[in-house]
Write a protein that holds these residues in place. Structure first.
Motif, PDB file in Angstrom:
ATOM      1  N   TYR A   1      43.836  48.513  47.762  1.00  0.00           N
ATOM      2  CA  TYR A   1      44.080  48.893  46.262  1.00  0.00           C
ATOM      3  C   TYR A   1      44.460  47.178  45.579  1.00  0.00           C
ATOM      4  N   ASP A   2      44.948  46.267  45.827  1.00  0.00           N
ATOM      5  CA  ASP A   2      44.357  45.420  45.520  1.00  0.00           C
ATOM      6  C   ASP A   2      43.960  44.178  45.580  1.00  0.00           C
TER       7      ASP A   2
ATOM      8  N   ALA B   1      40.839  45.164  45.532  1.00  0.00           N
ATOM      9  CA  ALA B   1      40.050  45.974  44.420  1.00  0.00           C
ATOM     10  C   ALA B   1      40.622  45.451  42.914  1.00  0.00           C
ATOM     11  N   HIS B   2      41.786  45.270  42.903  1.00  0.00           N
ATOM     12  CA  HIS B   2      42.019  44.896  41.307  1.00  0.00           C
ATOM     13  C   HIS B   2      42.970  43.728  41.350  1.00  0.00           C
TER      14      HIS B   2
ATOM     15  N   ALA C   1      48.823  44.259  41.836  1.00  0.00           N
ATOM     16  CA  ALA C   1      48.191  45.698  41.273  1.00  0.00           C
ATOM     17  C   ALA C   1      48.659  46.655  41.222  1.00  0.00           C
TER      18      ALA C   1
ATOM     19  N   LEU D   1      51.054  50.226  39.703  1.00  0.00           N
ATOM     20  CA  LEU D   1      49.689  51.286  39.081  1.00  0.00           C
ATOM     21  C   LEU D   1      51.194  52.241  38.947  1.00  0.00           C
TER      22      LEU D   1
ATOM     23  N   ALA E   1      40.070  53.252  46.603  1.00  0.00           N
ATOM     24  CA  ALA E   1      40.441  52.094  45.986  1.00  0.00           C
ATOM     25  C   ALA E   1      39.270  51.448  45.171  1.00  0.00           C
TER      26      ALA E   1
ATOM     27  N   PRO F   1      37.018  48.816  42.573  1.00  0.00           N
ATOM     28  CA  PRO F   1      37.047  48.063  41.320  1.00  0.00           C
ATOM     29  C   PRO F   1      36.558  48.165  40.317  1.00  0.00           C
TER      30      PRO F   1
ATOM     31  N   ASN G   1      37.298  51.442  38.676  1.00  0.00           N
ATOM     32  CA  ASN G   1      38.154  52.805  38.369  1.00  0.00           C
ATOM     33  C   ASN G   1      39.865  52.161  38.740  1.00  0.00           C
ATOM     34  N   PRO G   2      40.676  51.484  38.330  1.00  0.00           N
ATOM     35  CA  PRO G   2      41.948  51.341  38.741  1.00  0.00           C
ATOM     36  C   PRO G   2      43.202  51.938  38.549  1.00  0.00           C
TER      37      PRO G   2
END
Length: 574
Positions: free
Chosen positions: A400-401, A403-404, A408, A412, A445, A447, A449-450
């Motif tokens: 996830y991190d 990607a964001h 991040a 969430l 994950a 990028p 769509n968070p």
């Protein structure tokens, strides 16, 4: 090539390995020759229980898929399919690009994602331990945007050894209470091309294939004849005459009864998949196992000894081993790969790092500086190298991190239990009861769509549609039975937890982690080195505390990878 059941292949592989290693010479008169491969194969097939043989046939059955339903014109025996097979099985996806698929011209089967020797002779392929080559496996295209599975395809070997864990659950997030349910839901869901609103049609189709199979197909010809005869215990081939407890009159049975009869047989097959073991039940196929044997070290726990206690005892015995006898190619050879059959000084250092725990509850300054504290065996307990439990290592957070942005995942927004269950469609995975649910927390994950992340067991714990007993998941999370007043806290502790994979024959199940994000064993070791540091700095959301008790330095990575590589064996020798 003559088709062999996978258990026969494993037995032949072990026989070849033991013969190469000279172990037969010790068991027989000096100079005596081991049985021929053909004899070994025949004996292995004859010894295999009928329910396992039939279960393997069902595992490889390509007619249960929605694509077959849509393209066969209602004919349960239409082969080849008009217009060719499902494009999704025409190739296998590998890290280096697509290669020819062994089931081109057909449709989806369980074997497509859980390969053994089917791609062994394909350029760019190789042997697999009931996994495929993809980061995430392709699924049939139904025009709904779903193109890949959510998670990496796990190896199925040693699945039946889940006897010491506090509770038996299946799938990477513990969704299924038994293998029969896992099979039934897989055959009728998106992996086989079925949309959730099509579940009744999917069940009818599976039952129709079983009822109307004419016994003329290749699988039927090699595996006992028409399904109706086989399930009734009336196969003309005695090897396939099922025990009474597995029999079913498909003419009288309901569609659901047929579906679950298929599930029981495939469960019997999956329960037969083991890495090589000797007559005493000790693992015997890898250089690591041979190293223990050469040095007189125990290869399995003593009676009444837990796997964790055994692992700690093994650590003490290794510390006292003054003149280790290493494994070299003189002790054996892999026939299915170019990897040397070896366990040397570097592998021993890696094993000792793997088994090492910190002296106290937390790693101290000296351990942080010197490293060599893997703390791996707390979850990957020998000799199975898994505890079958649920842990959060930080893999979902890293994805996830990436990607964001760093940090991040920590921010969430994730709903509490009451809000989650009050609005199922907004948060939980789609099911046949909630086909329009978003499943935002059971997605890779993205990028773009968070809102999307994979929270693992969080999706299963207290999910009213899955109906998994909460006490089972609590046990696998290491929690005492949680009273109702503590369910919210337990849900928080379930976040991003996944089942511990076994480590045997890792070379044939890459890529690694539940999201397939690591392509090499060095990358896996480096991941744990990095996330142990983040855990100690309180930078991992809901981290398993044991991750923070890892103390590795950069120089430890190669040794750990070398040890894990020594767990390879010739699984699936043909």
């Amino acid at each position: 090539m003559t088709r062999l059941n996978s258990h026969a292949l494993r037995l032949v592989g072990l026989a070849a390995l033991l013969a190469t290693a000279g172990i037969f010479a010790k068991a027989m008169d000096i100079g005596a020759q081991p049985p021929s491969p053909a004899r070994q194969i025949a004996e292995a097939e004859e010894a295999e229980p009928p329910e396992v043989l039939v279960g393997e046939r069902l595992f490889e059955e390509t007619r249960f898929a929605q694509f077959y339903f849509a393209n066969s014109g209602g004919d349960a025996n239409a082969e080849p399919l008009p217009g060719g097979g499902d494009p999704v099985v025409a190739t296998l996806i590998t890290p280096d690009g697509p290669i020819a698929g062994p089931f081109a011209g057909k449709s989806m089967s369980c074997r497509q994602c859980h390969l053994e020797s089917q791609a062994a002779q394909t350029p760019g392929g190789g042997f697999r331990t009931y996994a495929d080559f993809a980061v995430r496996s392709p699924v049939p295209d139904r025009g709904d945007g779903e193109q890949l599975t959510v998670r990496n395809s796990p190896s199925l070997v040693n699945l039946a050894l889940n006897t010491t864990a506090p509770a038996e659950l299946y799938h990477l997030d513990g969704q299924f209470p038994n293998l029969e349910k896992l099979v039934a839901d897989t055959l009728t869901d998106r992996n086989f091309g079925w949309k959730l609103t099509e579940r009744p049609a999917a069940i009818r189709h599976v039952a129709s294939i079983v009822r109307n199979d004419n016994g003329q197909g290749e699988l039927a010809q090699q595996n006992g004849g028409a399904y109706a005869l086989v399930l009734a215990g009336k196969s003309p081939d005695p090897r396939f005459v099922l025990p009474e407890s597995y029999r079913l009159d498909v003419a009288k049975a309901t569609d659901e009864q047929i579906l679950y009869a298929v599930g029981r047989l495939m469960a019997a097959y999956m329960d037969s998949l083991f890495f090589a073991r000797d007559e005493a039940g000790a693992f015997a196929g890898s250089p690591y196992d041979v190293f223990l044997q050469k040095n007189g070290l125990p290869r399995q726990p003593a009676s009444g000894e837990s796997d964790l206690a055994y692992s700690r005892r093994l650590r003490r015995l290794l510390a006292d081993l003054k003149q280790p006898r290493f494994v070299t190619p003189a002790d054996g050879a892999f026939e299915l790969s170019d990897q040397p059959f070896a366990f040397g000084a570097q592998e021993l250092v890696g094993l000792q790092i793997f088994l090492a725990e910190p002296q106290g509850r937390a790693v101290d300054a000296t351990e942080l500086q010197q490293g060599k504290v893997g703390n791996c065996m707390v979850c990957h307990v020998a000799p199975k190298f898994t505890d079958f439990s649920l842990h959060n290592t930080g893999a979902s957070q890293q994805e996830y991190d990436a990607a964001h942005g760093e940090g991040a995942f920590a921010n969430l927004p994730i709903p509490a239990l009451k809000a989650r269950n009050a609005n199922y469609d907004a948060y939980l995975p789609p099911t046949s009861l909630h086909p329009n649910a978003s499943g935002v927390f059971r997605k890779p994950a993205d990028p773009a769509n968070p809102a999307l992340a994979d929270l693992g067991a969080w999706n299963v714990y207290l999910n009213p549609d899955f109906k998994v007993p909460p006490e089972k998941l609590e046990a696998l999370m290491g929690l005492a039975k949680v009273p109702n007043s503590g369910k919210d806290a337990a849900l928080t502790q379930s976040l991003a937890r996944f089942k511990t994979p076994g480590l045997r024959d890792l070379a044939d199940s890459a890529p690694y982690l539940h999201n397939g994000s690591k392509g090499t064993l060095e990358a896996v070791a480096e991941f744990y080195r990095s996330f142990s540091q983040k855990t100690r700095a309180a930078q991992v959301r809901n981290a398993d505390p044991e991750i923070g008790r890892i103390a590795l330095v950069q120089d430890d990575v190669a040794a750990l990878a070398a040890f894990m590589r020594s767990l390879k064996e010739d699984y699936g020798l043909d």
